[in-house]
Enzyme design. Structure first.
Site, PDB file in Angstrom:
ATOM      1  N   CYS A 164      20.109 -14.623  42.108  1.00  5.37           N
ATOM      2  CA  CYS A 164      19.946 -15.324  43.289  1.00  5.37           C
ATOM      3  C   CYS A 164      19.304 -16.118  44.040  1.00  5.37           C
ATOM      4  O   CYS A 164      18.203 -16.016  44.227  1.00  5.37           O
ATOM      5  CB  CYS A 164      19.275 -13.582  44.092  1.00  5.37           C
ATOM      6  SG  CYS A 164      18.945 -13.898  45.931  1.00  5.37           S
ATOM      7  N   CYS A 186      24.017  -9.735  45.375  1.00  2.78           N
ATOM      8  CA  CYS A 186      22.692  -9.534  45.528  1.00  2.78           C
ATOM      9  C   CYS A 186      22.539  -8.333  45.739  1.00  2.78           C
ATOM     10  O   CYS A 186      22.697  -8.031  46.811  1.00  2.78           O
ATOM     11  CB  CYS A 186      21.523 -10.516  45.503  1.00  2.78           C
ATOM     12  SG  CYS A 186      19.903  -9.763  45.479  1.00  2.78           S
ATOM     13  N   LYS A 216      -9.367   2.280   2.831  1.00  2.00           N
ATOM     14  CA  LYS A 216     -10.237   1.556   1.149  1.00  2.00           C
ATOM     15  C   LYS A 216     -11.464   2.409   0.422  1.00  2.00           C
ATOM     16  O   LYS A 216     -12.411   2.306   1.576  1.00  2.00           O
ATOM     17  CB  LYS A 216     -10.220   0.364   1.136  1.00  2.00           C
ATOM     18  CG  LYS A 216      -9.014  -0.785   1.447  1.00  2.00           C
ATOM     19  CD  LYS A 216      -9.187  -1.781   2.594  1.00  2.00           C
ATOM     20  CE  LYS A 216      -8.292  -2.569   2.987  1.00  2.00           C
ATOM     21  NZ  LYS A 216      -8.488  -3.967   3.295  1.00  2.00           N
ATOM     22  N   LYS A 220      -4.849  -1.034  10.436  1.00  2.00           N
ATOM     23  CA  LYS A 220      -3.699  -1.504  10.008  1.00  2.00           C
ATOM     24  C   LYS A 220      -2.498  -2.388  10.887  1.00  2.00           C
ATOM     25  O   LYS A 220      -1.804  -1.912  11.872  1.00  2.00           O
ATOM     26  CB  LYS A 220      -2.736  -0.567   9.913  1.00  2.00           C
ATOM     27  CG  LYS A 220      -1.238  -1.251   8.858  1.00  2.00           C
ATOM     28  CD  LYS A 220      -0.493   0.189   7.670  1.00  2.00           C
ATOM     29  CE  LYS A 220       0.456  -0.157   6.887  1.00  2.00           C
ATOM     30  NZ  LYS A 220       0.546  -1.642   7.121  1.00  2.00           N
ATOM     31  N   LEU A 272       0.701  -1.054  -0.057  1.00  2.00           N
ATOM     32  CA  LEU A 272      -0.220   0.266  -0.595  1.00  2.00           C
ATOM     33  C   LEU A 272       0.943   1.142  -0.149  1.00  2.00           C
ATOM     34  O   LEU A 272       2.218   1.296   0.211  1.00  2.00           O
ATOM     35  CB  LEU A 272      -0.978   0.008   1.347  1.00  2.00           C
ATOM     36  CG  LEU A 272      -1.755  -0.718   1.324  1.00  2.00           C
ATOM     37  CD1 LEU A 272      -3.278  -1.237   2.634  1.00  2.00           C
ATOM     38  CD2 LEU A 272      -2.923  -0.948  -0.321  1.00  2.00           C
ATOM     39  N   GLU A 317      -3.618 -10.872   8.089  1.00  2.00           N
ATOM     40  CA  GLU A 317      -2.437  -9.999   8.789  1.00  2.00           C
ATOM     41  C   GLU A 317      -1.842 -11.552   9.582  1.00  2.00           C
ATOM     42  O   GLU A 317      -3.445 -11.615  10.541  1.00  2.00           O
ATOM     43  CB  GLU A 317      -2.692  -9.385   9.345  1.00  2.00           C
ATOM     44  CG  GLU A 317      -1.121  -8.581   9.772  1.00  2.00           C
ATOM     45  CD  GLU A 317      -0.212  -7.958   7.757  1.00  2.00           C
ATOM     46  OE1 GLU A 317      -0.968  -8.231   6.710  1.00  2.00           O
ATOM     47  OE2 GLU A 317       0.501  -7.181   8.251  1.00  2.00           O
TER      48      GLU A 317
HETATM   49  S1  IVH Z   1      -5.214  -4.358   2.578  1.00  2.00           S
HETATM   50  C1  IVH Z   1      -4.308  -4.814  -2.071  1.00  2.00           C
HETATM   51  N1  IVH Z   1      -6.192  -3.724   5.442  1.00  2.00           N
HETATM   52  O1  IVH Z   1      -0.637  -3.905   5.035  1.00  2.00           O
HETATM   53  C2  IVH Z   1      -4.773  -4.416  -0.805  1.00  2.00           C
HETATM   54  N2  IVH Z   1      -3.264  -5.013   4.688  1.00  2.00           N
HETATM   55  O2  IVH Z   1       2.047  -2.090   4.331  1.00  2.00           O
HETATM   56  C3  IVH Z   1      -3.995  -5.137   0.164  1.00  2.00           C
HETATM   57  N3  IVH Z   1      -2.236  -4.563   6.019  1.00  2.00           N
HETATM   58  O3  IVH Z   1       0.318  -5.170   2.485  1.00  2.00           O
HETATM   59  C4  IVH Z   1      -3.641  -4.813   1.507  1.00  2.00           C
HETATM   60  N4  IVH Z   1      -3.600  -4.380   7.860  1.00  2.00           N
HETATM   61  O4  IVH Z   1       0.184  -6.874   5.059  1.00  2.00           O
HETATM   62  C5  IVH Z   1      -4.755  -3.997   3.939  1.00  2.00           C
HETATM   63  N5  IVH Z   1      -6.652  -4.002   6.947  1.00  2.00           N
HETATM   64  C6  IVH Z   1      -5.880  -4.048   6.259  1.00  2.00           C
HETATM   65  C7  IVH Z   1      -4.271  -4.003   6.491  1.00  2.00           C
HETATM   66  C8  IVH Z   1      -3.652  -4.303   5.959  1.00  2.00           C
HETATM   67  C9  IVH Z   1      -2.620  -4.091   7.592  1.00  2.00           C
HETATM   68  C10 IVH Z   1      -0.441  -4.643   5.648  1.00  2.00           C
HETATM   69  C11 IVH Z   1      -0.824  -5.647   4.489  1.00  2.00           C
HETATM   70  C12 IVH Z   1      -0.336  -4.656   3.654  1.00  2.00           C
HETATM   71  C13 IVH Z   1       0.743  -4.106   4.482  1.00  2.00           C
HETATM   72  C14 IVH Z   1       0.827  -3.141   3.068  1.00  2.00           C
END
Ligand code: IVH
Length: 673
Positions: free
Chosen positions: A432, A414, A298, A119, A87, A182
């Protein structure tokens, strides 16, 4: 030829799997178990037993495969059906507003509906399901190809090994699909792991992500299983495409399919709502059981996502807002030593106070001497520190050596009680071992009074705190000279309860030798070892005099345990304590074990794998009751190796040395059971 499985067995196996799957979901995905661990274990053993008897009925999605298979020689690389992109990052709210402008322009819409989610700070994994069954787990790798880590991901309990066909129908999904998400480690599991590493002198992990990633990318799945990982799903694909109209539908479908997906995502009507979400979670993220390093945003509409498309490395329809790193540099003014409740010495850096993510940090654990050596850290150096979640801050590296730096050495005595510090060459821990060291006092009294030790009812932590703080009890032997007025004078202590407590203390003098040995809290001497020691030695005094060789004659006592016992009794303060206990009237003598026969006399047994009808310990007791011995490792002297399901390397060793191998039923036959 194996006997064909009767229909009743097939039915029982199916029912057990169904139940186990449901209870794993309750426990690992919902965090809300409906049955006890013991009840779960019983079902699992029954399933293992049936699968051992009818191996042709074992399937790759059976809950028994979670325990982890044999280590592999290497990984195979696998090409992703659709690249696993990364991302783009945004480090400010303005950068988010800028991205939103591009999204609106690119899609021709005035306002965009976004989904904001955590994230997760872990390792991304793609899971392939065929016919509803998990067939493959692959790491992201370089995005185009990753490593096949299927046996490892199968050990992660929040990953379903199969999904319910009815649930698939409900979300209108065919049984072949892909889930991305993840792999993570909770803060609690991470801290427990490092505590254990600290204790055994193993590698200290810098953060939860590294330890989770390391645990997935090991060749031995039993390591993955032991690290207690979690999986959060965030993406669902069918033939490389999202099979729903909205991303939020995917998140809901994942939950219906019983994946663990966060409940904390939010639909946001525009970028300002997204920014509100980021602020909100920046304040709250410390309280989460796992680490998040930002927010992923997103576009909710899949149609708009498709319109926006991808750059070479990332989707245009998503972005990661990263929280500012909680790192800072500061000077190590001193290194002091803390004595933990088990007596382990932990070096701690005294830092020039510094603000890290809004909190003043002035101390940081250095874990152990090996860690200091690894960092090549000396007093006076400037270091980079990091604070992650509520976890105690840690030193990442030395950024500048101090002008008048000086090395740190572990003290010989100690800092709390002055006893000599014990350190076994080649081991990391400095300890100890004085049972009465004030740093350990409260903890050792509580252990002594515990239900499995001297079982002194009513001697809880509130009372122990007061007894120690008032100087009434300095070691466990002092408990036996407490007077009614001492105890009745404590807070929350009526005269009646004071009398009861004294009665309990008095009654504890009659406890068995095994309980007393366990109650002393010698490192590595658990209840069972204490029992075996009590059966071998006739009194505490005799045990205190024993040499390592003598101790190793006791079943299940190896060199590590023997050394720890000798070390404990070599400490003058502990010898004094035993005398004091004896004088107070605490001097139980040995219990000899019931000997039922001598039919296994001179025969040494080793157990490996799990047995269906009894625990390995119970099986060991049977051997001893019939005059035999139990050992932890296979050698030419071993008479029999009893093999249960999922045996370890001892099984291979037995085959290699040509030692007689018994199944559990053959073992039972030998004993005439
Ligand atoms: S979506 C095409 N959602 O962050 C979109 N990624 O820095 C695919 N990650 O490679 C990723 N939390 O490993 C998505 N809620 C989340 C996420 C997430 C962590 C990780 C993932 C990605 C990386 C990018």
């Amino acid at each position: 030829m194996a006997k064909a499985a009767p229909a009743s067995v097939k039915k029982e196996i199916e029912e057990l799997r169904e139940k186990l799957r449901y209870h794993e979901y309750c426990y690992y995905v919902l965090d809300d178990p409906e049955i006890s661990d013991a009840a779960y274990d019983r079902m699992m053993s029954r399933l293992k037993e049936l699968e051992a008897a009818y191996p042709e009925l074992v399937t790759p999605d059976s809950p028994t495969v979670r325990v982890g298979g044999a280590p592999r020689a290497g990984f195979t690389t696998v090409r992703h059906a659709r690249p696993m992109l990364s991302l783009d990052n945004a480090f400010s709210y303005d950068a988010l507003r800028e991205w939103d402008r591009r999204v609106r322009e690119g899609s021709g819409q005035d306002k965009i509906e976004y989904v904001a989610e955590h994230k997760f700070d872990g390792l991304s994994i793609s899971l392939q399901y065929e016919d509803g069954v998990l067939t493959r787990g692959v790491t992201r790798g370089d995005g185009t190809t990753g490593e096949d880590v299927t046996p490892n991901v199968k050990t992660i309990r929040s990953i379903p090994l199969r999904v319910d066909p009815a649930a698939l129908k409900k979300v209108k999904l065919p049984p072949d699909f892909e889930v991305r998400g993840e792999v993570m480690m909770t803060k609690k599991a991470f801290e427990a792991l490092n505590r254990e590493q600290e204790r055994i002198g193993g590698k200290i992990f810098v953060n939860a992500r590294n330890s989770a990633a390391g645990a997935v990318r090991v060749l031995d799945p039993s390591i993955t299983a032991a690290r207690r990982l979690d999986f959060f799903a965030y993406y669902l694909l069918l033939d490389g495409k999202v099979p729903f109209a909205k991303h939020s539908d995917s998140l809901q479908a994942l939950k219906q399919l019983r994946f663990r997906a966060s409940d904390d995502w939010k639909l946001c009507a525009g970028i300002e709502a997204v920014i509100g979400y980021c602020e909100d979670w920046d304040a709250k993220r410390e309280k989460l059981p796992y680490e998040i390093d930002g927010v992923v945003i997103k576009v909710n509409s899949i149609a708009i996502q498709n319109e926006l498309g991808y750059t070479a490395k990332a989707p245009r329809w998503a972005i990661a807002y990263k929280y500012p790193a909680r790192q800072e540099t500061t000077v190590v003014n001193d290194i002091i030593v803390q004595v933990g409740r088990t007596g382990t010495l932990t070096p701690v850096a005294v830092l020039e106070p510094v603000q890290v993510g809004g909190v003043t940090v002035s101390r940081s654990t250095l874990h152990n001497m090996d860690e200091i050596d690894r960092l090549e850290l000396q007093i006076g150096d400037t270091v980079l520190i990091e604070r992650a979640g509520e976890v105690i801050p840690h030193v990442l590296k030395v950024v500048k050596e101090g002008k008048s730096r000086r090395p740190f050495r572990m003290p010989k005595h100690c800092p709390e009680c002055g006893s000599t510090i014990h350190h076994v060459e080649g081991e990391v821990a400095y300890r100890c071992v004085n049972a009465a060291c004030p740093a350990k006092r409260k903890e050792s009294i509580l252990h002594f009074a515990g239900r499995h030790a001297m079982n002194i009812d009513g001697l809880g932590d509130k009372i122990v705190d007061q007894l120690v703080d008032k100087g009434l009890v300095k070691d466990v032997a002092d408990l036996y000279s407490l007077k009614l007025e001492d105890v009745a004078g404590l807070e929350r202590m009526a005269e009646k309860s004071a009398q009861n407590l004294l009665k309990e203390i008095e009654a504890s003098k009659k406890n068995s030798l095994a309980r007393l040995i366990y109650a002393l809290g010698v490192q590595f001497v658990g209840e069972r070892t204490a029992q075996l020691l009590a059966e071998h030695f006739s009194s505490l005094e005799e045990l205190a005099e024993a040499k390592e060789e003598e101790l190793e004659e006791v079943p299940e006592v190896g060199p590590k345990v023997a050394a720890s016992i000798v070390e404990f009794f070599s400490e003058p303060a502990n010898r004094q304590l035993i005398k004091k206990l004896n004088k107070a009237g605490v001097h139980p003598t040995a219990e000899k074990r019931v000997v039922k026969s001598q039919k296994l006399a001179g025969k040494s047994f080793v157990f490996t794998g799990s047995l269906a009808n009894r625990s390995r310990e119970e099986a060991g007791d049977l051997v001893i009751q019939h005059g035999g011995k139990v050992s932890g490792s296979v050698s030419k002297k071993t008479a029999y190796v009893v093999v249960g399901t999922d045996p370890g390397s001892k099984y291979d060793k037995a085959k290699e040395l040509g030692v007689t191998i018994l199944s559990e039923s053959e073992f039972e036959k030998l004993l005439g059971l």
